[in-house]
Design a protein around this motif. Structure first.
Motif, PDB file in Angstrom:
ATOM      1  N   MET A   1      72.911 -30.023 -58.583  1.00 35.18           N
ATOM      2  CA  MET A   1      73.003 -31.194 -59.397  1.00 35.18           C
ATOM      3  C   MET A   1      74.514 -31.526 -59.660  1.00 35.18           C
ATOM      4  N   THR A   2      74.638 -32.725 -59.069  1.00 35.50           N
ATOM      5  CA  THR A   2      76.143 -32.943 -59.011  1.00 35.50           C
ATOM      6  C   THR A   2      76.424 -34.041 -60.429  1.00 35.50           C
ATOM      7  N   LEU A   3      77.764 -33.869 -60.931  1.00 33.88           N
ATOM      8  CA  LEU A   3      78.131 -34.645 -62.053  1.00 33.88           C
ATOM      9  C   LEU A   3      79.055 -35.583 -61.680  1.00 33.88           C
ATOM     10  N   PRO A   4      79.158 -36.701 -62.378  1.00 37.97           N
ATOM     11  CA  PRO A   4      78.228 -37.244 -63.381  1.00 37.97           C
ATOM     12  C   PRO A   4      76.843 -37.618 -62.973  1.00 37.97           C
ATOM     13  N   ILE A   5      76.052 -37.761 -63.742  1.00 39.09           N
ATOM     14  CA  ILE A   5      74.547 -38.041 -63.636  1.00 39.09           C
ATOM     15  C   ILE A   5      74.234 -39.197 -64.674  1.00 39.09           C
ATOM     16  N   PHE A   6      73.368 -39.772 -64.128  1.00 32.51           N
ATOM     17  CA  PHE A   6      73.031 -41.155 -64.947  1.00 32.51           C
ATOM     18  C   PHE A   6      71.344 -40.982 -64.766  1.00 32.51           C
ATOM     19  N   PHE A   7      70.835 -41.251 -66.210  1.00 32.72           N
ATOM     20  CA  PHE A   7      69.422 -41.462 -66.418  1.00 32.72           C
ATOM     21  C   PHE A   7      68.973 -42.050 -67.501  1.00 32.72           C
ATOM     22  N   THR A   8      67.857 -42.423 -67.555  1.00 30.29           N
ATOM     23  CA  THR A   8      67.285 -43.259 -68.470  1.00 30.29           C
ATOM     24  C   THR A   8      66.247 -42.269 -69.615  1.00 30.29           C
ATOM     25  N   LYS A   9      66.144 -42.556 -70.891  1.00 32.09           N
ATOM     26  CA  LYS A   9      65.119 -42.124 -71.641  1.00 32.09           C
ATOM     27  C   LYS A   9      64.331 -43.135 -72.277  1.00 32.09           C
ATOM     28  N   HIS A  10      63.072 -43.112 -71.965  1.00 30.83           N
ATOM     29  CA  HIS A  10      62.325 -44.325 -72.452  1.00 30.83           C
ATOM     30  C   HIS A  10      61.768 -43.685 -73.640  1.00 30.83           C
ATOM     31  N   TYR A  11      61.931 -44.404 -75.006  1.00 28.55           N
ATOM     32  CA  TYR A  11      61.326 -43.706 -76.294  1.00 28.55           C
ATOM     33  C   TYR A  11      59.910 -44.652 -76.289  1.00 28.55           C
ATOM     34  N   SER A  12      60.015 -45.923 -75.791  1.00 29.51           N
ATOM     35  CA  SER A  12      58.868 -46.526 -76.108  1.00 29.51           C
ATOM     36  C   SER A  12      58.900 -47.910 -75.199  1.00 29.51           C
ATOM     37  N   ASP A  13      58.093 -48.810 -75.526  1.00 28.66           N
ATOM     38  CA  ASP A  13      58.293 -50.121 -74.600  1.00 28.66           C
ATOM     39  C   ASP A  13      59.435 -50.757 -75.127  1.00 28.66           C
ATOM     40  N   ARG A  14      59.872 -50.779 -76.035  1.00 33.86           N
ATOM     41  CA  ARG A  14      60.933 -51.629 -76.766  1.00 33.86           C
ATOM     42  C   ARG A  14      62.098 -50.824 -77.040  1.00 33.86           C
ATOM     43  N   MET A  15      62.314 -49.489 -76.657  1.00 29.92           N
ATOM     44  CA  MET A  15      63.638 -48.595 -76.780  1.00 29.92           C
ATOM     45  C   MET A  15      63.893 -47.772 -75.657  1.00 29.92           C
ATOM     46  N   THR A  16      65.186 -47.983 -75.021  1.00 33.70           N
ATOM     47  CA  THR A  16      65.450 -46.995 -73.884  1.00 33.70           C
ATOM     48  C   THR A  16      66.902 -46.657 -74.152  1.00 33.70           C
ATOM     49  N   ALA A  17      67.095 -45.482 -73.702  1.00 35.71           N
ATOM     50  CA  ALA A  17      68.324 -45.082 -73.680  1.00 35.71           C
ATOM     51  C   ALA A  17      68.843 -44.810 -72.352  1.00 35.71           C
ATOM     52  N   TYR A  18      70.193 -45.447 -72.023  1.00 35.75           N
ATOM     53  CA  TYR A  18      70.915 -45.118 -70.742  1.00 35.75           C
ATOM     54  C   TYR A  18      72.020 -44.115 -70.876  1.00 35.75           C
ATOM     55  N   VAL A  19      71.719 -42.933 -70.247  1.00 37.09           N
ATOM     56  CA  VAL A  19      72.557 -41.765 -70.489  1.00 37.09           C
ATOM     57  C   VAL A  19      73.432 -41.396 -69.253  1.00 37.09           C
ATOM     58  N   MET A  20      74.629 -41.106 -69.637  1.00 40.56           N
ATOM     59  CA  MET A  20      75.705 -40.576 -68.589  1.00 40.56           C
ATOM     60  C   MET A  20      76.138 -39.250 -69.009  1.00 40.56           C
ATOM     61  N   ILE A  21      76.114 -38.190 -68.104  1.00 40.25           N
ATOM     62  CA  ILE A  21      76.892 -36.955 -68.540  1.00 40.25           C
ATOM     63  C   ILE A  21      77.768 -36.767 -67.367  1.00 40.25           C
ATOM     64  N   ASP A  22      79.241 -36.321 -67.784  1.00 41.79           N
ATOM     65  CA  ASP A  22      80.099 -36.336 -66.898  1.00 41.79           C
ATOM     66  C   ASP A  22      80.563 -34.711 -66.880  1.00 41.79           C
ATOM     67  N   GLU A  23      81.397 -34.547 -66.024  1.00 43.40           N
ATOM     68  CA  GLU A  23      81.557 -33.149 -65.518  1.00 43.40           C
ATOM     69  C   GLU A  23      82.291 -32.113 -66.679  1.00 43.40           C
ATOM     70  N   THR A  24      82.711 -32.904 -67.745  1.00 43.69           N
ATOM     71  CA  THR A  24      83.285 -32.140 -68.868  1.00 43.69           C
ATOM     72  C   THR A  24      82.066 -31.729 -69.928  1.00 43.69           C
ATOM     73  N   GLY A  25      81.052 -32.393 -69.649  1.00 45.13           N
ATOM     74  CA  GLY A  25      79.856 -32.238 -70.647  1.00 45.13           C
ATOM     75  C   GLY A  25      79.842 -33.437 -71.721  1.00 45.13           C
ATOM     76  N   LYS A  26      80.508 -34.361 -71.657  1.00 42.24           N
ATOM     77  CA  LYS A  26      80.720 -35.421 -72.332  1.00 42.24           C
ATOM     78  C   LYS A  26      79.383 -36.336 -71.977  1.00 42.24           C
ATOM     79  N   GLU A  27      78.592 -36.767 -73.139  1.00 41.45           N
ATOM     80  CA  GLU A  27      77.642 -37.594 -73.015  1.00 41.45           C
ATOM     81  C   GLU A  27      77.817 -38.960 -73.607  1.00 41.45           C
ATOM     82  N   ILE A  28      77.420 -39.943 -72.960  1.00 35.11           N
ATOM     83  CA  ILE A  28      77.609 -41.190 -73.385  1.00 35.11           C
ATOM     84  C   ILE A  28      76.076 -41.842 -73.286  1.00 35.11           C
TER      85      ILE A  28
END
Length: 101
Positions: A1-28
């Motif tokens: 798996m190559t970094l950075p990686i981008f993904f979503t986490k769907h908590y519910s129909d009305r809440m979503t998180a858009y996530v990025m993890i870079d090569e240093t381990g930082k998550e935004i």
């Protein structure tokens, strides 16, 4: 798996998180709930591709996780940044622009 990686986490129909993890381990993470935005940062110890896969596997245990493009993440980050700026500086919001949500 190559970094950075981008993904979503769907908590519910009305809440979503858009996530990025870079090569240093930082998550935004950009969270959108009912049109309100938050930007959250975190740090992970990344020991290679398995560590990143473990993070995604843990997230997918409780949430629907999907890989997204960098452009999708940047777009959501831009919206969140703009909304946070206008919430702090409401007098600078253009009159014709209504707050999201």
């Amino acid at each position: 798996m190559t970094l950075p990686i981008f993904f979503t986490k769907h908590y519910s129909d009305r809440m979503t998180a858009y996530v990025m993890i870079d090569e240093t381990g930082k998550e935004i993470k950009v969270e959108c709930k009912y049109g309100d935005y938050a930007v959250i940062t975190d740090q992970h110890d990344i020991d290679g591709p398995k560590s990143v896969q473990d993070i995604i596997d843990r997230a997918s245990m409780n949430h629907d996780v999907s890989i997204i493009s960098e452009q999708v993440f940047k777009h959501q980050f831009s919206i969140a940044h703009r909304e946070i700026f206008y919430n702090v500086n409401p007098q600078l919001r253009p009159h014709e622009e209504k707050q999201l949500g």
